[in-house]
Design an enzyme around this catalytic site. Structure first.
Site, PDB file in Angstrom:
ATOM      1  N   HIS A 236      -0.063 -33.007  -8.646  1.00  0.00           N
ATOM      2  CA  HIS A 236      -1.332 -33.711  -8.440  1.00  0.00           C
ATOM      3  C   HIS A 236      -1.219 -34.824  -7.385  1.00  0.00           C
ATOM      4  CE1 HIS A 236      -2.849 -31.793 -12.136  1.00  0.00           C
ATOM      5  NE2 HIS A 236      -1.737 -32.180 -12.727  1.00  0.00           N
TER       6      HIS A 236
HETATM    7  O1  RIB Z   1      -4.198 -35.852 -14.180  1.00  0.00           O
HETATM    8  C1  RIB Z   1      -3.065 -36.000 -13.355  1.00  0.00           C
HETATM    9  C2  RIB Z   1      -2.745 -37.439 -13.132  1.00  0.00           C
HETATM   10  O2  RIB Z   1      -2.408 -38.052 -14.355  1.00  0.00           O
HETATM   11  C3  RIB Z   1      -1.509 -37.647 -12.228  1.00  0.00           C
HETATM   12  O3  RIB Z   1      -1.659 -38.847 -11.520  1.00  0.00           O
HETATM   13  C4  RIB Z   1      -0.388 -37.754 -13.207  1.00  0.00           C
HETATM   14  O4  RIB Z   1       0.711 -38.534 -12.703  1.00  0.00           O
HETATM   15  C5  RIB Z   1      -1.055 -38.491 -14.323  1.00  0.00           C
HETATM   16  O5  RIB Z   1      -1.039 -39.879 -13.985  1.00  0.00           O
END
Ligand code: RIB
Ligand code: CA
Length: 306
Positions: A236
Site C-alpha cells: 500500500h
Molecule cells: O490500509 C493500509 C494502510 O494501513 C497502510 O498504510 C498500512 O501500513 C496500514 O497503516
C-alpha cells in the site's frame, strides 16, 4: 523532490521509506500510532533511518501522536506483528529521536523548505495537529500524498485502516484545501508482494535486501493466512511515494472525497463521488497504476540501500 514521511511502520511503511530515501530528498520521518503503538512505530522509524543512513548521515526522526483525535487507538498488530515489523531481525539502535513533537516538526519543515511534499501513510493525526496549530501549514506545502481510503474497506467492510484509525483527522486534512494526491485501496491492491519478489530481495548483496525479505515474507504469509491463498499482500504505502515521484505510472482524476465520522456501520468510510456528471474535487484520486514498473522501482530502491 524534497519530502517528509509521516508513517506508522509497519512493513509496507518500511518499503515506502526506502523508496522515498532513494527517489527523493527525505528531510524527516515522523512517527504516529497506527499499525502498532507509538513506541514501536517510533522505534521502527529509528531503525529504518539507521539502516538507510549513508556516509553517516541519517534522516532525523520525530515522534508524533500516540492516539487519534477522538476515541481509542485501533491497531493492525494482527497483520504487522506486535513489533510492527514481524519477520525482521531488528538491529540494536544507535540513533535517538530528534524530538517528540512530530506535528511541530511538520510545521517547521513547511517553513524551512519550499515545495515540500508530505507523504502521509498512516493515520492522519499528526497532519491534523499541524493544520490546527498553523492554518497556513498546508498552503506552504507543495502537496500531501496520502495512502488511505477507498471505495472498499479493509479495517471494516466500509473503512480503510488509516482513515478508520482517525476519521476526524482525515476529515480535517481532506477539508484543509491542501493539494492532495490520494492512493486508496482501489489503487494499492494493484501492487502486490509475490514470492518471486521476496526471493529476489533476499538474494540482494546489500544488508537492507535480506532485512526487507524477512518482513516481506512474514507479511505475505500472514495475509495468506488471514485471507486465504487468494488474498493479495498489497504494498500500500510505497504507492503514495510513487504517485508523486513517478506520476506517469498512474491514472488520476479529480474526485470529491468525504469522510464518514458518524455512521454506525460506516465510520471511517471515504465516500468517493464517482458519478459521471460529478465535476472537480478535493483530491487527485489515483485509479490505476502500471504495477510491473512500480514493483521494479520498489526493488531497485531496496537494492540501492546500504
Ligand atoms: O490500509 C493500509 C494502510 O494501513 C497502510 O498504510 C498500512 O501500513 C496500514 O497503516
Ligand atoms: Ca502505514
Amino acid at each position: 523532490m524534497r519530502v517528509v514521511v509521516d508513517c506508522d511502520p509497519g512493513q509496507d511503511d518500511a518499503i515506502a521509506i526506502a523508496v522515498a530515501a532513494h527517489r527523493c530528498e527525505l528531510v524527516g520521518i515522523v512517527s504516529v500510532a497506527g499499525n502498532v503503538g507509538l513506541e514501536h512505530t517510533t522505534h521502527n522509524a529509528l531503525v529504518l533511518s539507521q539502516l538507510l543512513a549513508t556516509e553517516g548521515l541519517h534522516v532525523p526522526v520525530h515522534a508524533g501522536a500516540a492516539g487519534p483525535l477522538v476515541g481509542d487507538t485501533y491497531d493492525a498488530a494482527h497483520v504487522h506483528g506486535e513489533s510492527g515489523l514481524a519477520g525482521a531481525v531488528l538491529p540494536e539502535l544507535t540513533g535517538s529521536l530528534a524530538s517528540d513533537d512530530g506535528a511541530g516538526f511538520l510545521v517547521k519543515a513547511s517553513r524551512q523548505h519550499d515545495d515540500l511534499w508530505l507523504i502521509a501513510i498512516g493515520p492522519l493525526t499528526n497532519v491534523a495537529h499541524a493544520i490546527q496549530r498553523d492554518p497556513g501549514f498546508t498552503g506552504r506545502l507543495a502537496g500531501i500524498s496520502i495512502m488511505g481510503g477507498g471505495t472498499v474497506g479493509n479495517a471494516t467492510a466500509a473503512a480503510e485502516f488509516n482513515i478508520y484509525a482517525d476519521p476526524e483527522a482525515a476529515e480535517i486534512v481532506l477539508g484543509s484545501g491542501a493539494r492532495i494526491v490520494m492512493c486508496g485501496l482501489d489503487l494499492t491492491r494493484q501492487v502486490n508482494v509475490t514470492q518471486a519478489m521476496v526471493d529476489e530481495v533476499a538474494a540482494l548483496p546489500n544488508a537492507f535486501g535480506p532485512f526487507c525479505a524477512g518482513f516481506l515474507q512474514a507479511y505475505l504469509d500472514r495475509v495468506r493466512d488471514l485471507t486465504g491463498a487468494s488474498g493479495e499482500a498489497a504494498l500500500h504505502d510505497p504507492c503514495a511515494v510513487l504517485a508523486i515521484t513517478d506520476p506517469a505510472l498512474f491514472q488520476m482524476r479529480p474526485r470529491e472525497v468525504k469522510v464518514e465520522c458518524l455512521g454506525r456501520h460506516t465510520r471511517g468510510m471515504t465516500l468517493v463521488d464517482q458519478r459521471p456528471w460529478a465535476r472537480g474535487g478535493n483530491v487527485e484520486w489515483c485509479e490505476t497504476i502500471d504495477a510491473e514498473p512500480a514493483l521494479r522501482l520498489i526493488v531497485d530502491s531496496i537494492a540501492a540501500a546500504p
